[in-house]
Design an enzyme around this catalytic site. Structure first.
Site, PDB file in Angstrom:
ATOM      1  N   PRO A 154       2.148  -4.728   3.245  1.00 62.54           N
ATOM      2  CA  PRO A 154       0.903  -4.965   3.989  1.00 62.54           C
ATOM      3  C   PRO A 154       0.590  -6.444   4.201  1.00 62.54           C
ATOM      4  CG  PRO A 154       0.417  -4.333   1.735  1.00 62.54           C
ATOM      5  CD  PRO A 154       1.901  -4.172   1.901  1.00 62.54           C
TER       6      PRO A 154
ATOM      7  N   GLU B 119       3.557  -4.396  -3.431  1.00 64.81           N
ATOM      8  CA  GLU B 119       2.543  -5.342  -3.917  1.00 64.81           C
ATOM      9  C   GLU B 119       3.097  -6.687  -4.338  1.00 64.81           C
ATOM     10  OE1 GLU B 119       2.438  -4.170  -8.658  1.00 64.81           O
ATOM     11  OE2 GLU B 119       0.610  -4.097  -7.466  1.00 64.81           O
TER      12      GLU B 119
ATOM     13  N   ARG C 131       6.975  -9.322  -4.806  1.00 64.41           N
ATOM     14  CA  ARG C 131       8.383  -9.566  -4.520  1.00 64.41           C
ATOM     15  C   ARG C 131       9.249  -8.607  -5.336  1.00 64.41           C
ATOM     16  NH1 ARG C 131      11.228 -14.103  -2.627  1.00 64.41           N
ATOM     17  NH2 ARG C 131      13.357 -14.299  -3.430  1.00 64.41           N
TER      18      ARG C 131
ATOM     19  N   ASP D 158      12.540  -9.048   7.647  1.00 68.80           N
ATOM     20  CA  ASP D 158      13.906  -8.796   7.197  1.00 68.80           C
ATOM     21  C   ASP D 158      14.040  -8.829   5.676  1.00 68.80           C
ATOM     22  OD1 ASP D 158      15.030  -8.657   9.883  1.00 68.80           O
ATOM     23  OD2 ASP D 158      14.568 -10.793   9.983  1.00 68.80           O
TER      24      ASP D 158
ATOM     25  N   GLY E 281       6.968  -8.236  10.423  1.00 69.79           N
ATOM     26  CA  GLY E 281       7.037  -9.503   9.715  1.00 69.79           C
ATOM     27  C   GLY E 281       6.983 -10.665  10.688  1.00 69.79           C
TER      28      GLY E 281
ATOM     29  N   GLY F 181       9.990 -12.908  11.359  1.00 69.48           N
ATOM     30  CA  GLY F 181      11.228 -13.077  12.108  1.00 69.48           C
ATOM     31  C   GLY F 181      11.685 -11.820  12.820  1.00 69.48           C
TER      32      GLY F 181
END
Length: 494
Positions: A123, A155, A157, A181, A211, A213
């Site tokens: 998100p 939420e 990495r 990506d 996102g 890219g």
């Protein structure tokens, strides 16, 4: 790229109503009840969707095709793995699954209908509007295409990496990744870390852009024959591809670092200018794709040179007999064997090419056509199975020429600039050894430590939701199902 600090990962139904505390999250149903009050309001503001077969003719949203109304209130407690829960008082029998067969009697490269998918959504990716875009652009089309789903929000990495590592994949026909990506990078590496990685990596994947890219989604859009588009237009195209259910095999890049780390890439490895722009522009992510333009201008103002040694195995030499290193034969058993690579402590094989220059502005190994939704980096066409695009720019290029290259890349015309410092070659493997400690690696847009790295392509290793195209080189004929290696996908039917 995956964001930090987003809401706790959870399953959401298409009406975005959270499950009661203690409820067991599960797949959303593809059938709704006309008496469901929440379903009564689902039509408000729903855009007209194209037909699932891609003809683009609008039609009304049928009430019995809405997603998730029978699962809006789930009983607490776990249901049996692979079974579909029902709301209290609303029992239903599982619907027969239809699998299209080709004339030879085997399954086509198609997702089944009806289809069940797990959607992993970041998100906080891009401008932070991923969840809003899913509800407005994706959910209505999935309803009409008979695709049920479970929505999971990440939420932090590597959260998606953890989720797919523990998920019961047999419950899903495909994994849908909605972000940039970086989230697809997490998912693929999470699948490759599973004990059943050989079968897990065969689970079809779908990239929905939300996102900054969105290079993988832009490449899939290009392979399908669509015009280059961005933002919501790109999301709509990729959603229509999911509704059509068609699959195509794609290459996977295996990377080995000097530290012993092994990473799998679905898109690219960049070192130097491109990696710096990608990572350093992270603080401008709220600008969306404009962050890369800002980052490029800032890095041009302080242009760097990076010292290192580059070597590669040209695609035209893969017919040569490759000496296999005993060390790599005894490598970790997690993942495919890198037959073209020798240990980093050894010199590259004699049939490799060693670049004489050691001062670079950038090095880029790219699996697909796009480096961003508006960066058509590889206009020379889709690489054959088992090969990738290798670009490098030697030191000495002027700032003006470098800017000209990046501006021309939007339309894929940078190879027409006749820049003597830009070199392109199709390869199946490469080795890059930074010498001065400067610069950083970006693998699928994710920051990696700058150290010696080598990698090779594994042909047709993953399934992606994509329109089979004449741009794609056909893979070799498959062996019978009982003899076929689990990690090699069958070819697309003619």
């Amino acid at each position: 790229m995956p964001g930090r600090g987003a809401p706790r990962a959870r399953s959401e139904d298409p009406a975005a109503r959270p499950s009661p505390r203690g409820a067991a999250p599960d797949s959303a149903s593809a059938v709704s009840s006309s008496s469901d009050p929440a379903a009564e309001g689902d039509d408000a503001g729903v855009p007209t969707a194209r037909t699932p077969d891609g003809e683009g003719e609008p039609h009304s949203q049928h009430r019995d095709a809405r997603l998730g109304s029978t699962d809006k209130e789930l009983k607490a407690g776990a249901t049996a793995a692979g079974s579909a829960p029902t709301a209290p008082g609303s029992p239903r029998q599982p619907e027969p699954r239809v699998e299209v067969m080709d004339p030879a009697g085997g399954p086509r490269n198609l997702l089944p209908r009806p289809c069940r998918v797990l959607v992993l959504l970041n998100p906080r990716g891009g401008k932070g509007k991923g969840l809003q875009l899913f509800r407005s652009h994706v959910q209505p089309r999935l309803a009409q295409a008979d695709v049920s789903y479970r929505l999971m929000l990440t939420e932090r990495r590597n959260h998606a990496r953890e989720l797919v590592g523990a998920e019961e994949l047999g419950r899903w026909d495909a994994l849908v990744v909605m972000s940039g990506d970086g989230l697809m990078h997490e998912v693929v590496n999470g699948l490759m870390e599973r004990p059943d990685w050989e079968t897990a990596i065969r689970k079809p994947l779908c990239s929905l852009p939300a996102g900054s890219g969105n290079a993988l989604a832009a490449s899939v859009n290009h392979y399908a024959g669509y015009e280059q588009v961005t933002n919501e237009d790109l999301l709509n195209n990729c959603t229509l591809l999911l509704c059509r259910r068609r699959l195509a095999p794609m290459n996977l890049l295996s990377l080995r670092m000097a530290s012993g780390l092994r990473v799998f890439s679905v898109l690219s490895l960049a070192w130097g200018f491109i990696a710096d722009v990608d990572i350093e522009s992270e603080k401008f992510r709220r600008l969306g794709e404009m962050r890369f333009t800002v980052g490029t201008l800032l890095r041009l103002a302080a242009l760097r040179v990076y010292r290192g040694q580059l070597a590669y195995l040209p695609a035209e030499r893969v017919a040569c007999k490759v000496p296999t290193s005993p060390a790599l034969d005894r490598q970790d058993q997690q993942g495919p064997v890198d037959t073209h690579l020798v240990p980093l402590e050894e010199p590259v094989p004699a049939h490799w090419t060693v670049v004489p220059e050691q001062d670079f502005v950038l090095v880029l190994a790219l699996l697909h056509s796009h480096l961003g939704s508006e960066m058509f980096a590889a206009p020379m066409g889709h690489r054959a199975a088992g090969a990738m695009h290798l670009f490098y720019v030697r030191a000495g290029v002027s700032r003006a020429m470098l800017l000209r290259l990046f501006l021309a890349m939007e339309k894929g015309r940078h190879m027409e600039c006749d820049c003597p410092y830009l070199v392109y070659v199709p390869v199946v493997a490469f080795r890059l050894e930074p010498k001065d400690g400067k610069g950083m690696f970006a693998v699928d847009g994710e920051l990696m430590v700058s150290e010696a790295v080598q990698g090779q392509v594994h042909p047709n290793y993953i399934w992606m939701v994509s329109e089979p195209s004449s741009r794609l080189e056909p893979p070799p004929p498959p062996s019978p199902p009982s003899q076929q290696p689990p990690h090699v996908p069958p070819p697309d039917p003619v």
